[in-house]
Design a protein around this motif. Structure first.
Motif, PDB file in Angstrom:
ATOM      1  N   VAL A  65      -2.270  10.650   0.695  1.00  0.00           N
ATOM      2  CA  VAL A  65      -2.391  11.031  -0.719  1.00  0.00           C
ATOM      3  C   VAL A  65      -3.413  12.160  -0.874  1.00  0.00           C
ATOM      4  O   VAL A  65      -3.171  13.156  -1.564  1.00  0.00           O
ATOM      5  CB  VAL A  65      -2.814   9.822  -1.578  1.00  0.00           C
ATOM      6  CG1 VAL A  65      -3.001  10.247  -3.044  1.00  0.00           C
ATOM      7  CG2 VAL A  65      -1.795   8.704  -1.479  1.00  0.00           C
ATOM      8  N   PHE A  83      -3.637   6.142   2.231  1.00  0.00           N
ATOM      9  CA  PHE A  83      -4.335   6.866   1.174  1.00  0.00           C
ATOM     10  C   PHE A  83      -4.777   8.246   1.647  1.00  0.00           C
ATOM     11  O   PHE A  83      -4.885   9.177   0.844  1.00  0.00           O
ATOM     12  CB  PHE A  83      -5.540   6.071   0.677  1.00  0.00           C
ATOM     13  CG  PHE A  83      -6.178   6.653  -0.544  1.00  0.00           C
ATOM     14  CD1 PHE A  83      -5.521   6.631  -1.764  1.00  0.00           C
ATOM     15  CD2 PHE A  83      -7.434   7.252  -0.481  1.00  0.00           C
ATOM     16  CE1 PHE A  83      -6.099   7.187  -2.897  1.00  0.00           C
ATOM     17  CE2 PHE A  83      -8.015   7.805  -1.598  1.00  0.00           C
ATOM     18  CZ  PHE A  83      -7.347   7.774  -2.810  1.00  0.00           C
ATOM     19  N   TRP A 115      -2.734  16.216  -2.132  1.00  0.00           N
ATOM     20  CA  TRP A 115      -3.366  16.907  -3.264  1.00  0.00           C
ATOM     21  C   TRP A 115      -4.473  17.859  -2.838  1.00  0.00           C
ATOM     22  O   TRP A 115      -5.386  18.159  -3.610  1.00  0.00           O
ATOM     23  CB  TRP A 115      -3.875  15.877  -4.268  1.00  0.00           C
ATOM     24  CG  TRP A 115      -2.761  15.051  -4.813  1.00  0.00           C
ATOM     25  CD1 TRP A 115      -2.537  13.717  -4.625  1.00  0.00           C
ATOM     26  CD2 TRP A 115      -1.663  15.521  -5.620  1.00  0.00           C
ATOM     27  NE1 TRP A 115      -1.384  13.325  -5.250  1.00  0.00           N
ATOM     28  CE2 TRP A 115      -0.816  14.402  -5.874  1.00  0.00           C
ATOM     29  CE3 TRP A 115      -1.302  16.770  -6.136  1.00  0.00           C
ATOM     30  CZ2 TRP A 115       0.350  14.515  -6.619  1.00  0.00           C
ATOM     31  CZ3 TRP A 115      -0.140  16.872  -6.881  1.00  0.00           C
ATOM     32  CH2 TRP A 115       0.664  15.747  -7.117  1.00  0.00           C
ATOM     33  N   SER A 164       0.831  -1.203   0.000  1.00  0.00           N
ATOM     34  CA  SER A 164       0.000   0.000   0.000  1.00  0.00           C
ATOM     35  C   SER A 164       0.864   1.250   0.000  1.00  0.00           C
ATOM     36  O   SER A 164       0.507   2.266  -0.622  1.00  0.00           O
ATOM     37  CB  SER A 164      -0.943   0.005   1.206  1.00  0.00           C
ATOM     38  OG  SER A 164      -0.228   0.012   2.421  1.00  0.00           O
ATOM     39  N   VAL A 177       1.961   2.008  -3.630  1.00  0.00           N
ATOM     40  CA  VAL A 177       0.918   2.676  -4.409  1.00  0.00           C
ATOM     41  C   VAL A 177       0.745   4.120  -3.966  1.00  0.00           C
ATOM     42  O   VAL A 177       0.688   5.043  -4.797  1.00  0.00           O
ATOM     43  CB  VAL A 177      -0.414   1.912  -4.278  1.00  0.00           C
ATOM     44  CG1 VAL A 177      -1.529   2.665  -5.011  1.00  0.00           C
ATOM     45  CG2 VAL A 177      -0.278   0.500  -4.830  1.00  0.00           C
ATOM     46  N   ASN A 178       0.650   4.330  -2.652  1.00  0.00           N
ATOM     47  CA  ASN A 178       0.381   5.676  -2.148  1.00  0.00           C
ATOM     48  C   ASN A 178       1.537   6.635  -2.415  1.00  0.00           C
ATOM     49  O   ASN A 178       1.317   7.811  -2.718  1.00  0.00           O
ATOM     50  CB  ASN A 178       0.069   5.617  -0.650  1.00  0.00           C
ATOM     51  CG  ASN A 178      -1.261   4.937  -0.374  1.00  0.00           C
ATOM     52  OD1 ASN A 178      -2.194   5.025  -1.167  1.00  0.00           O
ATOM     53  ND2 ASN A 178      -1.349   4.242   0.742  1.00  0.00           N
ATOM     54  N   ASN A 179       2.756   6.161  -2.313  1.00  0.00           N
ATOM     55  CA  ASN A 179       3.894   7.022  -2.635  1.00  0.00           C
ATOM     56  C   ASN A 179       3.921   7.373  -4.116  1.00  0.00           C
ATOM     57  O   ASN A 179       4.284   8.495  -4.487  1.00  0.00           O
ATOM     58  CB  ASN A 179       5.206   6.354  -2.220  1.00  0.00           C
ATOM     59  CG  ASN A 179       5.584   6.655  -0.786  1.00  0.00           C
ATOM     60  OD1 ASN A 179       5.821   7.803  -0.416  1.00  0.00           O
ATOM     61  ND2 ASN A 179       5.636   5.621   0.041  1.00  0.00           N
ATOM     62  N   LEU A 180       3.545   6.433  -4.972  1.00  0.00           N
ATOM     63  CA  LEU A 180       3.465   6.743  -6.402  1.00  0.00           C
ATOM     64  C   LEU A 180       2.418   7.813  -6.663  1.00  0.00           C
ATOM     65  O   LEU A 180       2.644   8.743  -7.447  1.00  0.00           O
ATOM     66  CB  LEU A 180       3.130   5.473  -7.190  1.00  0.00           C
ATOM     67  CG  LEU A 180       4.261   4.457  -7.374  1.00  0.00           C
ATOM     68  CD1 LEU A 180       3.730   3.202  -8.051  1.00  0.00           C
ATOM     69  CD2 LEU A 180       5.414   5.053  -8.185  1.00  0.00           C
ATOM     70  N   LEU A 181       1.266   7.698  -5.995  1.00  0.00           N
ATOM     71  CA  LEU A 181       0.204   8.676  -6.174  1.00  0.00           C
ATOM     72  C   LEU A 181       0.598  10.050  -5.640  1.00  0.00           C
ATOM     73  O   LEU A 181       0.092  11.070  -6.106  1.00  0.00           O
ATOM     74  CB  LEU A 181      -1.071   8.195  -5.472  1.00  0.00           C
ATOM     75  CG  LEU A 181      -1.736   6.955  -6.067  1.00  0.00           C
ATOM     76  CD1 LEU A 181      -2.912   6.517  -5.209  1.00  0.00           C
ATOM     77  CD2 LEU A 181      -2.201   7.229  -7.502  1.00  0.00           C
ATOM     78  N   MET A 182       1.520  10.062  -4.678  1.00  0.00           N
ATOM     79  CA  MET A 182       1.993  11.328  -4.113  1.00  0.00           C
ATOM     80  C   MET A 182       3.162  11.903  -4.900  1.00  0.00           C
ATOM     81  O   MET A 182       3.619  13.011  -4.624  1.00  0.00           O
ATOM     82  CB  MET A 182       2.417  11.127  -2.654  1.00  0.00           C
ATOM     83  CG  MET A 182       1.274  10.755  -1.720  1.00  0.00           C
ATOM     84  SD  MET A 182       1.840  10.357  -0.037  1.00  0.00           S
ATOM     85  CE  MET A 182       2.283  12.007   0.559  1.00  0.00           C
ATOM     86  N   ASP A 203      -6.724   1.430   1.294  1.00  0.00           N
ATOM     87  CA  ASP A 203      -5.515   0.622   1.476  1.00  0.00           C
ATOM     88  C   ASP A 203      -5.831  -0.857   1.642  1.00  0.00           C
ATOM     89  O   ASP A 203      -4.980  -1.713   1.374  1.00  0.00           O
ATOM     90  CB  ASP A 203      -4.733   1.115   2.706  1.00  0.00           C
ATOM     91  CG  ASP A 203      -4.194   2.521   2.514  1.00  0.00           C
ATOM     92  OD1 ASP A 203      -3.986   2.920   1.355  1.00  0.00           O
ATOM     93  OD2 ASP A 203      -3.983   3.217   3.518  1.00  0.00           O
TER      94      ASP A 203
END
Length: 249
Positions: A137, A134, A141, A85, A88-93, A167
């Motif tokens: 994230v 999440f 944003w 998780s 994914v969350n670091n990529l989205l950030m 998550d």
């Protein structure tokens, strides 16, 4: 889902106990804390009753009598479950380097660390980083923390954290049923609570432990979402308070 129902019940209680025009609402000590009266009552229950008579002694018994290698294995395994998780969350950030770190830690510890029981990645030079949820994230944003709550037996929570349900939608957290998730929370909480015994004076010596904990928690949540003023944060103190409040109860 249970968190959503807790929020609904709290909102109903807050609306019933704080009608329009109430001076308590008009004189809020923090804009994110419209239910401060309710929250302070829950804080007193957690801090003055639940912790000293249950959480603290149980945590110390667990860490004091469980063999070290068993505790380490359990801690490594439970922490291992959060790595995907965090990828994914670091990529989205937009934190590609951190995402790559979590990804490498996951596959290395899955294969060479016996499904995460042994932290092979750390011994190979890939240090463990803070997990990202999440809700971090969403904060990154532009979504604010929202209302702050103090729940009996659970501890602090913000409205934005409802988003953390995401998550649990992808492996490995998606494989856990409600009892496994509860067990993960309990074991991690006992380890954290025991580690903080030597630092209890930080809260005990404060003239208003509730306000200190709330403000530090909200600041730490913003910091994890990369929206805080990093220069204004005492990282050691914030780490302590975040752990103390987020996992103690």
């Amino acid at each position: 889902m249970s968190r959503i129902w807790i929020l609904i019940v709290t909102l109903m209680i807050g609306c019933a106990s704080n009608p329009e025009g109430d001076s308590e609402v008009q004189d809020l000590s923090h804009p994110n804390d419209p239910f401060e009266g309710f929250n302070r009552t829950m804080w007193d229950f957690n801090y003055d009753i639940l912790d000293p008579y249950f959480v603290r002694p149980v945590s110390l018994a667990y860490t004091g009598y469980t063999p070290g290698f068993i505790r380490t294995g359990i801690s490594n395994f439970l922490s291992h479950l959060d790595e995907p998780s965090s990828v994914v969350n670091n990529l989205l950030m937009g934190n590609g380097t951190l995402a790559f770190n979590h990804f490498n830690r996951f596959w290395i510890n899955t294969t060479f660390g016996v499904a995460g029981l042994y932290d092979a990645a750390a011994h190979g030079g890939i240090a463990k980083e803070d997990n990202r949820a999440f809700s971090d994230v969403l904060g990154k944003w532009g979504l604010g923390s929202g209302w702050y709550f103090m729940f009996p037996g659970y501890g602090p929570y913000t409205l934005r954290e409802v988003g953390d349900f995401a998550d649990g939608l992808y492996p490995t957290l998606s494989y856990l049923n409600i009892w496994a998730s509860f067990g993960k929370w309990v074991f991690e909480g006992m380890e954290t609570r025991s580690a903080l015994v030597a630092q209890e004076e930080l809260l005990n010596n404060s003239p208003d432990p509730y306000a200190l904990s709330r403000d530090a928690y909200l600041q730490r949540r913003a910091y994890k979402a990369d929206v805080a003023d990093h220069e204004a944060v005492d990282e050691e103190e914030e780490d302590f308070l975040d752990d103390y409040l987020d996992e103690e109860f």
